[in-house]
Design an enzyme around this catalytic site. Structure first.
Site, PDB file in Angstrom:
ATOM      1  N   GLN A 237       0.653  -1.291   0.095  1.00 15.99           N
ATOM      2  CA  GLN A 237      -0.099  -0.083   0.040  1.00 15.99           C
ATOM      3  C   GLN A 237       0.793   1.271  -0.025  1.00 15.99           C
ATOM      4  O   GLN A 237       0.347   2.537  -0.061  1.00 15.99           O
ATOM      5  CB  GLN A 237      -1.041   0.009   1.266  1.00 15.99           C
ATOM      6  CG  GLN A 237      -1.716  -1.182   1.328  1.00 15.99           C
ATOM      7  CD  GLN A 237      -2.436  -1.314   2.664  1.00 15.99           C
ATOM      8  OE1 GLN A 237      -2.251  -0.708   3.490  1.00 15.99           O
ATOM      9  NE2 GLN A 237      -3.290  -2.190   2.679  1.00 15.99           N
TER      10      GLN A 237
ATOM     11  N   TYR B 228     -10.022   8.463  19.095  1.00 19.94           N
ATOM     12  CA  TYR B 228     -10.965   7.615  18.212  1.00 19.94           C
ATOM     13  C   TYR B 228     -10.786   6.417  18.364  1.00 19.94           C
ATOM     14  O   TYR B 228     -11.480   5.638  17.714  1.00 19.94           O
ATOM     15  CB  TYR B 228     -10.741   8.317  16.749  1.00 19.94           C
ATOM     16  CG  TYR B 228     -11.323   9.781  16.817  1.00 19.94           C
ATOM     17  CD1 TYR B 228     -12.726   9.775  16.596  1.00 19.94           C
ATOM     18  CD2 TYR B 228     -10.559  10.856  17.236  1.00 19.94           C
ATOM     19  CE1 TYR B 228     -13.360  11.291  16.806  1.00 19.94           C
ATOM     20  CE2 TYR B 228     -11.169  12.210  17.480  1.00 19.94           C
ATOM     21  CZ  TYR B 228     -12.303  12.472  17.160  1.00 19.94           C
ATOM     22  OH  TYR B 228     -13.115  13.723  17.359  1.00 19.94           O
TER      23      TYR B 228
ATOM     24  N   HIS C  93      -0.932   0.254   5.552  1.00 16.05           N
ATOM     25  CA  HIS C  93      -1.447   0.983   6.481  1.00 16.05           C
ATOM     26  C   HIS C  93      -0.892   2.469   6.504  1.00 16.05           C
ATOM     27  O   HIS C  93      -0.371   2.844   7.651  1.00 16.05           O
ATOM     28  CB  HIS C  93      -2.159   0.489   7.986  1.00 16.05           C
ATOM     29  CG  HIS C  93      -2.873  -0.561   7.960  1.00 16.05           C
ATOM     30  ND1 HIS C  93      -3.481  -1.179   9.054  1.00 16.05           N
ATOM     31  CD2 HIS C  93      -3.478  -1.098   6.675  1.00 16.05           C
ATOM     32  CE1 HIS C  93      -4.299  -2.009   8.851  1.00 16.05           C
ATOM     33  NE2 HIS C  93      -4.314  -2.137   7.311  1.00 16.05           N
TER      34      HIS C  93
ATOM     35  N   TYR D  89      -9.923 -10.168  10.088  1.00 20.09           N
ATOM     36  CA  TYR D  89     -10.298 -10.843   9.141  1.00 20.09           C
ATOM     37  C   TYR D  89     -10.471 -12.203   9.114  1.00 20.09           C
ATOM     38  O   TYR D  89     -11.422 -13.154   8.486  1.00 20.09           O
ATOM     39  CB  TYR D  89      -9.283 -10.808   8.061  1.00 20.09           C
ATOM     40  CG  TYR D  89      -9.116  -9.418   7.378  1.00 20.09           C
ATOM     41  CD1 TYR D  89     -10.347  -8.910   6.682  1.00 20.09           C
ATOM     42  CD2 TYR D  89      -8.268  -8.482   7.775  1.00 20.09           C
ATOM     43  CE1 TYR D  89     -10.200  -7.676   5.989  1.00 20.09           C
ATOM     44  CE2 TYR D  89      -8.470  -7.057   7.223  1.00 20.09           C
ATOM     45  CZ  TYR D  89      -9.464  -6.388   6.413  1.00 20.09           C
ATOM     46  OH  TYR D  89      -9.459  -5.421   6.137  1.00 20.09           O
TER      47      TYR D  89
ATOM     48  N   GLU E 260     -15.271   3.867   9.302  1.00 20.10           N
ATOM     49  CA  GLU E 260     -15.861   4.880   9.896  1.00 20.10           C
ATOM     50  C   GLU E 260     -15.543   6.358   9.269  1.00 20.10           C
ATOM     51  O   GLU E 260     -14.776   6.395   8.398  1.00 20.10           O
ATOM     52  CB  GLU E 260     -15.113   5.022  11.197  1.00 20.10           C
ATOM     53  CG  GLU E 260     -15.083   3.835  12.252  1.00 20.10           C
ATOM     54  CD  GLU E 260     -14.153   4.238  13.532  1.00 20.10           C
ATOM     55  OE1 GLU E 260     -13.393   5.247  13.535  1.00 20.10           O
ATOM     56  OE2 GLU E 260     -14.058   3.429  14.364  1.00 20.10           O
TER      57      GLU E 260
HETATM   58 CA   LIG Z   1     -12.952   4.659  15.666  1.00 18.02          CA
END
Ligand SMILES: [Ca+2]
Length: 392
Positions: free
Chosen positions: A103, A270, A167, A281, A260
């Protein structure tokens, strides 16, 4: 069939020579001006979809210059300049050394608010360590002079670097008040999202030169990185400034479930990986998770039980297509669609999935200067699409 001008440009530049840590980019032709159009039904009328260009290799970000030319990033390390009709003009030279793996690679592009004076553009990308085995999200600022970057400078980078290609985010958004937000991921090192001495899994807020704003929430606190705006984020691959409230909204990949939308407030947590609406997964719980809520941790503004795999996002604010005015659009990767959300103030009151029958993963969405919507699809032979709501 009407005559169509096919402009095929084979890129001769050897992009591979400035790549670190991954397979060199495979130069391939970007085909512009096919102008193929299709119609799709939607709740608000008929949508006309025009294919402006195709052949992009894993495009990530799209930005418009003030004269309506476009910049498109490709994750393997190319920055392409297109004219206002989406014809390829050039591959931009002078990029920094980019870590390309999984990624990681070249990610977002943003045009400085004062571009007409400064010619400045900003790139987010994965920058490697000296050994070349690990990378972190970084931001490069440079002037766009003709077809090359000049006076380039790394104005931000994660240290320590932890990612080997997972990520890494990332989107770049100006807040219109002299700041730049950079979304990032936690490099799939889950607990680091809660470590305030690390930059992974954080939303950061910078001045336009990369320095730390004096009013950032953690400035002056020992052991805490002052760049941090909010924390406890998994992987934010979408962000946009709400044009009506001037607040930043972000989209975040959950694990298996639990994608989200957040409206990150300064200094807030958060929750990842302590609270989440997703699971692993393999069907097992996230090891660190204690549930979906905890004291001192923010609930998402909105979440999906089944992950669409959220990517780029754009608020639509224009009278050009009244039926969509005031909506929020998000690209869905696994969901292979364009998500349209209707808002009542900040509240999300209705969702429609567009383009689902095309089966294309959507990587980015932007409002164009003409008031139409522009999309980048995902993958090794991706398209630039223009959407017009015609039955409005
Ligand atoms: Ca969150």
């Amino acid at each position: 069939m009407r005559a169509m001008a096919l402009v095929v440009m084979v890129l001769l530049a050897t992009a591979g020579c400035r790549l670190d840590g991954g397979a060199p980019a495979r130069p391939q032709p970007v085909v512009s001006g096919t102008g193929q159009a299709a119609l799709a039904a939607s709740e608000r009328g008929e949508v006309r979809i025009v294919e402006l260009a195709s052949g992009f290799n894993n495009p990530w970000g799209l930005a418009f210059l003030p004269d309506r030319r476009m910049l498109v990033t490709e994750r393997p390390g190319r920055l392409l300049l297109l004219d206002a009709d989406a014809r390829l003009v050039a591959e931009i030279g002078g990029l920094p050394s980019i870590f390309v793996d999984g990624q990681a690679g070249l990610l977002d592009v943003a045009v400085a608010p004062d571009f007409e004076r400064s010619q400045a553009i900003y790139l987010s990308y994965a920058k490697s360590n000296l050994r070349g085995n690990l990378a972190g999200t970084a931001v490069y600022r440079a002037r766009l002079v003709d077809h090359a970057l000049a006076d380039g400078e790394v104005i931000y980078e994660q240290e320590p670097k932890l990612s080997s290609g997972t990520h890494v985010g990332s989107r770049l958004v100006f807040d219109g008040d002299g700041h730049l937000f950079v979304t990032q991921g936690e490099n799939n090192k889950r607990p680091t999202a809660q470590d305030l001495d690390k930059l992974q899994g954080k939303l950061v807020r910078l001045n336009l030169d990369g320095s730390v704003p004096a009013d950032n929430p953690f400035v002056g606190r020992a052991g805490v990185r002052p760049e941090i705006w909010s924390y406890g984020h998994r992987n934010m691959q979408g962000a946009a400034l709400n044009p009506w409230t001037r607040q930043l909204w972000t989209s975040e990949h959950g694990p298996f479930g639990g994608d989200e939308i957040n409206i990150p407030l300064p200094g807030r947590n958060y929750g990842w990986p302590i609270i989440t609406y997703g699971i692993n997964y393999d069907g097992k719980p996230i090891p660190e998770a204690i549930g979906t809520a905890a004291a001192g941790m923010e609930q998402p503004h909105h979440y999906w039980k089944v992950s669409p795999a959220l990517s780029g996002m754009a608020f639509y604010a224009s009278d050009r297509m009244p039926g969509w005015n005031g909506n929020l659009f998000l690209g869905a990767l696994a969901g292979s669609s364009l998500i349209r959300l209707e808002l009542d103030g900040d509240r999300i009151v209705h969702e429609e999935r567009l383009l689902g029958d095309r089966g294309e993963r959507i990587r980015d969405v932007r409002q164009g200067p003409d008031g139409l919507l522009y999309l980048l699809t995902d993958g090794v032979s991706a398209k630039l699409l223009r959407l017009e709501l015609v039955g409005d």
